[in-house]
Motif scaffolding. Structure first.
Motif, PDB file in Angstrom:
ATOM      1  N   SER A  21      13.444   7.607  -1.205  1.00  0.00           N
ATOM      2  CA  SER A  21      12.450   8.098  -0.247  1.00  0.00           C
ATOM      3  C   SER A  21      11.301   7.099  -0.091  1.00  0.00           C
ATOM      4  O   SER A  21      10.848   6.822   1.025  1.00  0.00           O
ATOM      5  CB  SER A  21      11.922   9.449  -0.722  1.00  0.00           C
ATOM      6  OG  SER A  21      10.865   9.873   0.072  1.00  0.00           O
ATOM      7  N   ILE A  22      10.844   6.557  -1.205  1.00  0.00           N
ATOM      8  CA  ILE A  22       9.769   5.558  -1.163  1.00  0.00           C
ATOM      9  C   ILE A  22      10.236   4.332  -0.380  1.00  0.00           C
ATOM     10  O   ILE A  22       9.491   3.786   0.448  1.00  0.00           O
ATOM     11  CB  ILE A  22       9.312   5.183  -2.586  1.00  0.00           C
ATOM     12  CG1 ILE A  22       8.600   6.372  -3.243  1.00  0.00           C
ATOM     13  CG2 ILE A  22       8.396   3.958  -2.568  1.00  0.00           C
ATOM     14  CD1 ILE A  22       8.322   6.189  -4.719  1.00  0.00           C
ATOM     15  N   THR A  23      11.463   3.913  -0.613  1.00  0.00           N
ATOM     16  CA  THR A  23      12.016   2.753   0.094  1.00  0.00           C
ATOM     17  C   THR A  23      12.095   3.021   1.595  1.00  0.00           C
ATOM     18  O   THR A  23      11.775   2.132   2.401  1.00  0.00           O
ATOM     19  CB  THR A  23      13.399   2.392  -0.470  1.00  0.00           C
ATOM     20  OG1 THR A  23      13.265   2.138  -1.875  1.00  0.00           O
ATOM     21  CG2 THR A  23      13.970   1.166   0.203  1.00  0.00           C
ATOM     22  N   MET A  24      12.483   4.231   1.974  1.00  0.00           N
ATOM     23  CA  MET A  24      12.516   4.580   3.399  1.00  0.00           C
ATOM     24  C   MET A  24      11.123   4.508   4.002  1.00  0.00           C
ATOM     25  O   MET A  24      10.940   4.020   5.125  1.00  0.00           O
ATOM     26  CB  MET A  24      13.115   5.973   3.595  1.00  0.00           C
ATOM     27  CG  MET A  24      14.617   6.011   3.409  1.00  0.00           C
ATOM     28  SD  MET A  24      15.357   7.659   3.528  1.00  0.00           S
ATOM     29  CE  MET A  24      14.621   8.312   4.995  1.00  0.00           C
TER      30      MET A  24
ATOM     31  N   VAL B   7       7.343   0.989   7.730  1.00  0.00           N
ATOM     32  CA  VAL B   7       6.159   0.190   8.045  1.00  0.00           C
ATOM     33  C   VAL B   7       6.631  -1.162   8.574  1.00  0.00           C
ATOM     34  O   VAL B   7       7.707  -1.630   8.213  1.00  0.00           O
ATOM     35  CB  VAL B   7       5.302   0.001   6.775  1.00  0.00           C
ATOM     36  CG1 VAL B   7       4.103  -0.876   7.043  1.00  0.00           C
ATOM     37  CG2 VAL B   7       4.873   1.341   6.222  1.00  0.00           C
ATOM     38  N   ASN B   8       5.820  -1.794   9.399  1.00  0.00           N
ATOM     39  CA  ASN B   8       6.175  -3.126   9.906  1.00  0.00           C
ATOM     40  C   ASN B   8       6.353  -4.101   8.757  1.00  0.00           C
ATOM     41  O   ASN B   8       5.533  -4.172   7.858  1.00  0.00           O
ATOM     42  CB  ASN B   8       5.089  -3.645  10.848  1.00  0.00           C
ATOM     43  CG  ASN B   8       5.099  -2.935  12.175  1.00  0.00           C
ATOM     44  OD1 ASN B   8       6.102  -2.344  12.569  1.00  0.00           O
ATOM     45  ND2 ASN B   8       3.986  -2.978  12.866  1.00  0.00           N
ATOM     46  N   GLY B   9       7.442  -4.837   8.812  1.00  0.00           N
ATOM     47  CA  GLY B   9       7.731  -5.831   7.783  1.00  0.00           C
ATOM     48  C   GLY B   9       9.227  -5.899   7.555  1.00  0.00           C
ATOM     49  O   GLY B   9      10.001  -5.148   8.145  1.00  0.00           O
ATOM     50  N   PRO B  10       9.643  -6.807   6.683  1.00  0.00           N
ATOM     51  CA  PRO B  10      11.071  -6.958   6.418  1.00  0.00           C
ATOM     52  C   PRO B  10      11.645  -5.735   5.704  1.00  0.00           C
ATOM     53  O   PRO B  10      10.962  -5.074   4.935  1.00  0.00           O
ATOM     54  CB  PRO B  10      11.143  -8.197   5.525  1.00  0.00           C
ATOM     55  CG  PRO B  10       9.781  -8.349   4.949  1.00  0.00           C
ATOM     56  CD  PRO B  10       8.828  -7.751   5.926  1.00  0.00           C
ATOM     57  N   THR B  11      12.915  -5.444   5.968  1.00  0.00           N
ATOM     58  CA  THR B  11      13.595  -4.317   5.341  1.00  0.00           C
ATOM     59  C   THR B  11      13.867  -4.634   3.876  1.00  0.00           C
ATOM     60  O   THR B  11      14.278  -5.740   3.541  1.00  0.00           O
ATOM     61  CB  THR B  11      14.917  -4.038   6.073  1.00  0.00           C
ATOM     62  OG1 THR B  11      14.621  -3.798   7.452  1.00  0.00           O
ATOM     63  CG2 THR B  11      15.623  -2.835   5.500  1.00  0.00           C
ATOM     64  N   LYS B  12      13.638  -3.655   3.014  1.00  0.00           N
ATOM     65  CA  LYS B  12      13.792  -3.831   1.571  1.00  0.00           C
ATOM     66  C   LYS B  12      14.785  -2.828   1.002  1.00  0.00           C
ATOM     67  O   LYS B  12      15.018  -1.773   1.574  1.00  0.00           O
ATOM     68  CB  LYS B  12      12.438  -3.647   0.864  1.00  0.00           C
ATOM     69  CG  LYS B  12      11.359  -4.612   1.334  1.00  0.00           C
ATOM     70  CD  LYS B  12      11.736  -6.030   0.995  1.00  0.00           C
ATOM     71  CE  LYS B  12      10.652  -7.001   1.417  1.00  0.00           C
ATOM     72  NZ  LYS B  12      10.984  -8.370   1.082  1.00  0.00           N
TER      73      LYS B  12
ATOM     74  N   ASP C 170       0.829  -1.211   0.000  1.00  0.00           N
ATOM     75  CA  ASP C 170       0.000   0.000   0.000  1.00  0.00           C
ATOM     76  C   ASP C 170       0.858   1.255   0.000  1.00  0.00           C
ATOM     77  O   ASP C 170       0.566   2.220  -0.710  1.00  0.00           O
ATOM     78  CB  ASP C 170      -0.933   0.021   1.215  1.00  0.00           C
ATOM     79  CG  ASP C 170      -2.028  -1.028   1.138  1.00  0.00           C
ATOM     80  OD1 ASP C 170      -2.291  -1.540   0.029  1.00  0.00           O
ATOM     81  OD2 ASP C 170      -2.616  -1.334   2.195  1.00  0.00           O
ATOM     82  N   VAL C 171       1.937   1.248   0.777  1.00  0.00           N
ATOM     83  CA  VAL C 171       2.848   2.393   0.835  1.00  0.00           C
ATOM     84  C   VAL C 171       3.494   2.615  -0.529  1.00  0.00           C
ATOM     85  O   VAL C 171       3.610   3.753  -0.998  1.00  0.00           O
ATOM     86  CB  VAL C 171       3.921   2.198   1.938  1.00  0.00           C
ATOM     87  CG1 VAL C 171       5.022   3.228   1.830  1.00  0.00           C
ATOM     88  CG2 VAL C 171       3.277   2.247   3.309  1.00  0.00           C
ATOM     89  N   ILE C 172       3.897   1.544  -1.189  1.00  0.00           N
ATOM     90  CA  ILE C 172       4.508   1.662  -2.519  1.00  0.00           C
ATOM     91  C   ILE C 172       3.523   2.301  -3.485  1.00  0.00           C
ATOM     92  O   ILE C 172       3.850   3.271  -4.179  1.00  0.00           O
ATOM     93  CB  ILE C 172       4.971   0.288  -3.051  1.00  0.00           C
ATOM     94  CG1 ILE C 172       6.128  -0.246  -2.212  1.00  0.00           C
ATOM     95  CG2 ILE C 172       5.378   0.384  -4.519  1.00  0.00           C
ATOM     96  CD1 ILE C 172       6.511  -1.681  -2.541  1.00  0.00           C
ATOM     97  N   VAL C 173       2.309   1.765  -3.537  1.00  0.00           N
ATOM     98  CA  VAL C 173       1.309   2.263  -4.487  1.00  0.00           C
ATOM     99  C   VAL C 173       0.996   3.739  -4.223  1.00  0.00           C
ATOM    100  O   VAL C 173       0.979   4.558  -5.154  1.00  0.00           O
ATOM    101  CB  VAL C 173       0.025   1.401  -4.423  1.00  0.00           C
ATOM    102  CG1 VAL C 173      -1.094   2.029  -5.233  1.00  0.00           C
ATOM    103  CG2 VAL C 173       0.321  -0.009  -4.912  1.00  0.00           C
ATOM    104  N   LYS C 174       0.782   4.096  -2.973  1.00  0.00           N
ATOM    105  CA  LYS C 174       0.449   5.493  -2.646  1.00  0.00           C
ATOM    106  C   LYS C 174       1.589   6.444  -2.989  1.00  0.00           C
ATOM    107  O   LYS C 174       1.364   7.517  -3.550  1.00  0.00           O
ATOM    108  CB  LYS C 174       0.095   5.611  -1.162  1.00  0.00           C
ATOM    109  CG  LYS C 174      -1.246   5.011  -0.820  1.00  0.00           C
ATOM    110  CD  LYS C 174      -1.521   5.054   0.663  1.00  0.00           C
ATOM    111  CE  LYS C 174      -2.800   4.322   0.985  1.00  0.00           C
ATOM    112  NZ  LYS C 174      -3.018   4.178   2.429  1.00  0.00           N
TER     113      LYS C 174
END
Length: 90
Positions: free
Chosen positions: A50-53, A58-63, A16-20
């Motif tokens: 910035s999007i990656t940060m 958000v909770n989840g594995p680091t990408k 959701d964060v990626i899409v937004k």
């Protein structure tokens, strides 16, 4: 030869964060490059960082940036595939 470790899946919240964020920055990310204009490759890379940060906050594995770009590409492909399927079914 050792297989590289497979990274953990993206969470729904991360997607959701990626899409937004991509939608919010689509002109920077996908606009035409110009040497004298606002859109440069450097600005695009900073936007992806910035999007990656934001994804990693958000909770989840680091990408990584590459993983986030790949996930965006996969999400986009999946939506196009589903849209084509719906058009064929009409």
């Amino acid at each position: 030869m050792a297989q590289p470790k497979k990274s953990k899946k993206f969470t729904t919240e991360q997607c959701d964060v990626i899409v937004k964020n991509v939608h919010k920055n689509k002109t920077i990310l996908f606009g035409k490059h110009s040497y004298d204009g606002d859109i440069t490759k450097k600005k695009q890379n900073k936007t992806w960082e910035s999007i990656t940060m934001n994804v990693n906050s958000v909770n989840g594995p680091t990408k990584t940036v590459a993983q986030v770009k790949k996930k965006w590409s996969d999400l986009k492909r999946k939506v196009k595939k589903n849209a084509a399927k719906l058009r064929r079914e009409r």
